[in-house]
Design an enzyme around this catalytic site. Structure first.
Site, PDB file in Angstrom:
ATOM      1  N   GLU A   1      -6.318   3.957  -6.163  1.00 39.78           N
ATOM      2  CA  GLU A   1      -7.628   4.173  -5.543  1.00 39.78           C
ATOM      3  C   GLU A   1      -8.085   5.571  -5.959  1.00 39.78           C
ATOM      4  O   GLU A   1      -7.450   6.563  -5.606  1.00 39.78           O
ATOM      5  CB  GLU A   1      -7.524   4.074  -4.018  1.00 39.78           C
ATOM      6  CG  GLU A   1      -8.873   4.234  -3.334  1.00 39.78           C
ATOM      7  CD  GLU A   1      -8.765   4.437  -1.831  1.00 39.78           C
ATOM      8  OE1 GLU A   1      -9.713   4.040  -1.138  1.00 39.78           O
ATOM      9  OE2 GLU A   1      -7.770   5.017  -1.355  1.00 39.78           O
TER      10      GLU A   1
ATOM     11  N   HIS B   1     -10.997  -3.273   2.967  1.00 38.22           N
ATOM     12  CA  HIS B   1     -10.912  -2.913   4.387  1.00 38.22           C
ATOM     13  C   HIS B   1     -11.823  -1.741   4.754  1.00 38.22           C
ATOM     14  O   HIS B   1     -12.034  -1.478   5.941  1.00 38.22           O
ATOM     15  CB  HIS B   1      -9.465  -2.567   4.739  1.00 38.22           C
ATOM     16  CG  HIS B   1      -8.949  -1.383   3.981  1.00 38.22           C
ATOM     17  ND1 HIS B   1      -8.652  -1.443   2.633  1.00 38.22           N
ATOM     18  CD2 HIS B   1      -8.718  -0.108   4.354  1.00 38.22           C
ATOM     19  CE1 HIS B   1      -8.242  -0.248   2.227  1.00 38.22           C
ATOM     20  NE2 HIS B   1      -8.279   0.578   3.257  1.00 38.22           N
ATOM     21  N   ASP B   2     -12.353  -1.039   3.761  1.00 41.45           N
ATOM     22  CA  ASP B   2     -13.222   0.117   4.010  1.00 41.45           C
ATOM     23  C   ASP B   2     -14.693  -0.181   3.770  1.00 41.45           C
ATOM     24  O   ASP B   2     -15.538   0.690   3.981  1.00 41.45           O
ATOM     25  CB  ASP B   2     -12.822   1.291   3.093  1.00 41.45           C
ATOM     26  CG  ASP B   2     -11.569   1.994   3.557  1.00 41.45           C
ATOM     27  OD1 ASP B   2     -11.252   1.928   4.760  1.00 41.45           O
ATOM     28  OD2 ASP B   2     -10.888   2.612   2.707  1.00 41.45           O
TER      29      ASP B   2
ATOM     30  N   ASP C   1       0.858  -1.179   0.000  1.00 41.44           N
ATOM     31  CA  ASP C   1       0.000   0.000   0.000  1.00 41.44           C
ATOM     32  C   ASP C   1       0.895   1.230   0.000  1.00 41.44           C
ATOM     33  O   ASP C   1       1.806   1.340   0.826  1.00 41.44           O
ATOM     34  CB  ASP C   1      -0.880   0.010   1.254  1.00 41.44           C
ATOM     35  CG  ASP C   1      -2.319   0.388   0.945  1.00 41.44           C
ATOM     36  OD1 ASP C   1      -2.501   1.430   0.308  1.00 41.44           O
ATOM     37  OD2 ASP C   1      -3.235  -0.345   1.342  1.00 41.44           O
TER      38      ASP C   1
ATOM     39  N   ASP D   1      -3.089   4.696  -2.407  1.00 44.86           N
ATOM     40  CA  ASP D   1      -4.200   5.213  -1.627  1.00 44.86           C
ATOM     41  C   ASP D   1      -4.616   6.599  -2.138  1.00 44.86           C
ATOM     42  O   ASP D   1      -3.760   7.473  -2.328  1.00 44.86           O
ATOM     43  CB  ASP D   1      -3.765   5.296  -0.157  1.00 44.86           C
ATOM     44  CG  ASP D   1      -4.893   5.616   0.788  1.00 44.86           C
ATOM     45  OD1 ASP D   1      -5.820   4.795   0.898  1.00 44.86           O
ATOM     46  OD2 ASP D   1      -4.843   6.686   1.421  1.00 44.86           O
TER      47      ASP D   1
END
Length: 530
Positions: free
Chosen positions: A236, A309-310, A97, A185
């Site tokens: 993302e 994860h969100d 990440d 991210d």
């Protein structure tokens, strides 16, 4: 360089919740090493690791204090090097990440390189993603700094060339170590409009989403770093249209390999706020998926995902997580994995893990959830009404510990877990993975088909039964081959036309005979014609 990632399947690991090797209640790198054979058996090609860098953990590691150190709770750099070697020894790859829109306010840069950040004399009315203003006043400097997320996550100033070079140097360091790519991210937020001003309702997103220099900076990053390595990159990019996605991912533009879109994740909210719940209309989902399948078909590339994860657990969100949990988990997997793109599996998805329903707000840990709860309680919203929203959409749904066995806390830890386990671990856990009828074994088959059948990678997509509110059906065609995919998103029995070809896979006993196919509740079936 080959586009190996087009036939790959990615598995996302949220390290804090995956496997705890030392009993402190927090998942760690050695825990991941212990479970690599489980992941290798599943057949996934790429492991994506949510952040493991040194962090004060205001936002569970997405607030980085030192890009060159491993968070102590997760282990050491020696542990990381061993993990990387063990992943490569099994023929898998590791994606890190990359969080470079912001750092922690405890990062050395924030103290010693304030010009790496964004400062203003006067704040705008923008609201943070985590509630409150995006501006925080710093007395020493006598100015406000920008933080789109937590006030402990100041945004970096990508207009500063020295900052960009410093980020590229860090990226090279990880790639030289042997990592196989980056998930970036909120990468489409790195360029802000220079003249920031107030926005209607405090929504400043049109001034920082897909900003004026974002493509310039990504092209520069590609030229100076990414193009030098045989890696995969995924950005993302919330608030991105298919056209913008093509700009990011078309090979000729030399920016990223693929992006995450978020549109399908907003279809069960009634307004711009994620907590404003409404039931999913399947016709909306079909229309959205079709748009992205067509929009990136010849130019660019899709990421396919239901969970991360969100996001809440998909079987509780778009499926049915009690009477039809196994069937709907397999159906949702079928629907996604026969589309064009690179599929992402989030830890526990391959077991059909579900949302959790804690009664007390004290059992929740996520900063977004806690801030929202506080804000709504102060506005007079009853506790029970807020909990309905959290049970449906809270990020901790994805973060409850991985359910390895029926032992206490699902076998995740011998200690007290950092976040309580979902009580259903006694029924839903990885001990079932050898059962031929398990969700795990079904995912394993889907991953195998992507490696074997070129049509899944390259075929054209055509939506069927467009107006049907229960059935998601489509075909893929390529080089004289055809796949017909039927997915029943309801408990109703549905009649569909029997296509040519043989049954490739289904989540019920196979249909034989003539005439129309009667789809049972949450049934998925795929026909293959050569």
């Amino acid at each position: 360089m080959t586009e190996w990632w087009k036939k790959s399947t990615v598995y996302q690991i949220y390290p804090r919740s995956f496997m705890d090797s030392d009993g402190d209640g927090i998942g760690d790198i050695r825990g991941i090493i212990q479970k690599l054979d489980y992941l290798h058996e599943l057949g996934v090609d790429i492991l994506w690791l949510s952040p493991v860098y040194d962090s004060p953990n205001d936002d569970n590691g997405y607030d980085i204090r030192d890009y060159y150190q491993i968070m102590k709770e997760f282990g050491t750099m020696a542990d990381f090097d061993e993990l990387l070697a063990e992943i490569h020894a099994r023929g898998m790859k590791l994606v890190m990440d990359l969080v470079v829109n912001h750092t922690s306010d405890e990062h050395e840069w924030f103290k010693n390189h304030p010009d790496f950040y964004i400062w203003r004399d006067e704040p705008t009315n923008w609201r943070s993603f985590f509630s409150g203003s995006v501006w925080e006043y710093q007395k020493e400097r006598g100015q406000y700094f920008l933080h789109l997320f937590s006030k402990k996550q100041p945004d970096l100033n990508w207009d500063n060339p020295e900052l960009r070079e410093t980020v590229y140097e860090m990226m090279r360091w990880w790639l030289d170590k042997g990592v196989d790519g980056f998930r970036m991210d909120v990468i489409n937020m790195i360029s802000k409009v220079p003249d920031m001003h107030d926005a209607p309702g405090g929504d400043g997103s049109h001034q920082f989403l897909n900003g004026p220099n974002v493509h310039t900076y990504l092209k520069e990053m590609n030229k100076k770093v990414l193009s030098k390595y045989d890696i995969v990159t995924v950005g993302e990019t919330p608030g991105t249209t298919p056209k913008e996605a093509r700009d990011y991912t078309a090979a000729k533009n030399q920016e990223l390999n693929m992006i995450f879109t978020f549109e399908h994740m907003g279809l069960d909210q009634a307004s711009g706020e994620k907590w404003d719940l409404k039931p999913l209309r399947l016709t909306d989902l079909k229309e959205n998926m079709e748009k992205w399948q067509h929009g990136l078909h010849d130019e660019g590339w899709n990421s396919l995902y239901w969970n991360n994860h969100d996001q809440p657990r998909i079987v509780s969100r778009f499926g049915e997580d009690t009477d039809w949990r196994v069937e709907s988990a397999k159906m949702l997997a079928t629907c996604l994995h026969f589309m064009q793109g690179t599929p992402y599996i989030y830890q526990g998805e391959e077991l059909g893990m579900t949302n959790v329903r804690f009664d007390s707000i004290d059992d929740y840990k996520d900063i977004e959830t806690l801030n929202m709860y506080k804000e709504k309680r102060e506005a007079g919203v009853p506790h029970e009404d807020i909990m309905v929203k959290i049970h449906a959409k809270g990020r901790d749904n994805a973060r409850t510990p991985m359910q390895w066995s029926a032992e206490p806390n699902g076998g995740f830890t011998t200690g007290t877990p950092w976040l309580k386990a979902n009580p259903n671990y006694t029924e839903i856990n990885a001990l079932q993975h050898n059962d031929p009828d398990s969700v795990y074994q079904y995912y394993k088959k889907l991953i195998g088909f992507r490696k074997e059948l070129e049509i899944i990678t390259y075929g054209d997509f055509e939506l069927l039964y467009r107006e049907d509110g229960d059935v998601f059906a489509y075909t893929r065609t390529w080089n004289g081959e055809k796949l017909t995919v039927y997915c029943n998103f309801s408990e109703n029995t549905k009649s569909v036309a029997r296509p040519e070809g043989e049954v490739l896979i289904g989540n019920y006993a196979l249909h034989l005979g003539e005439g129309d196919v009667l789809l049972k509740p949450y049934e998925a079936i795929v026909y293959y014609q050569q």
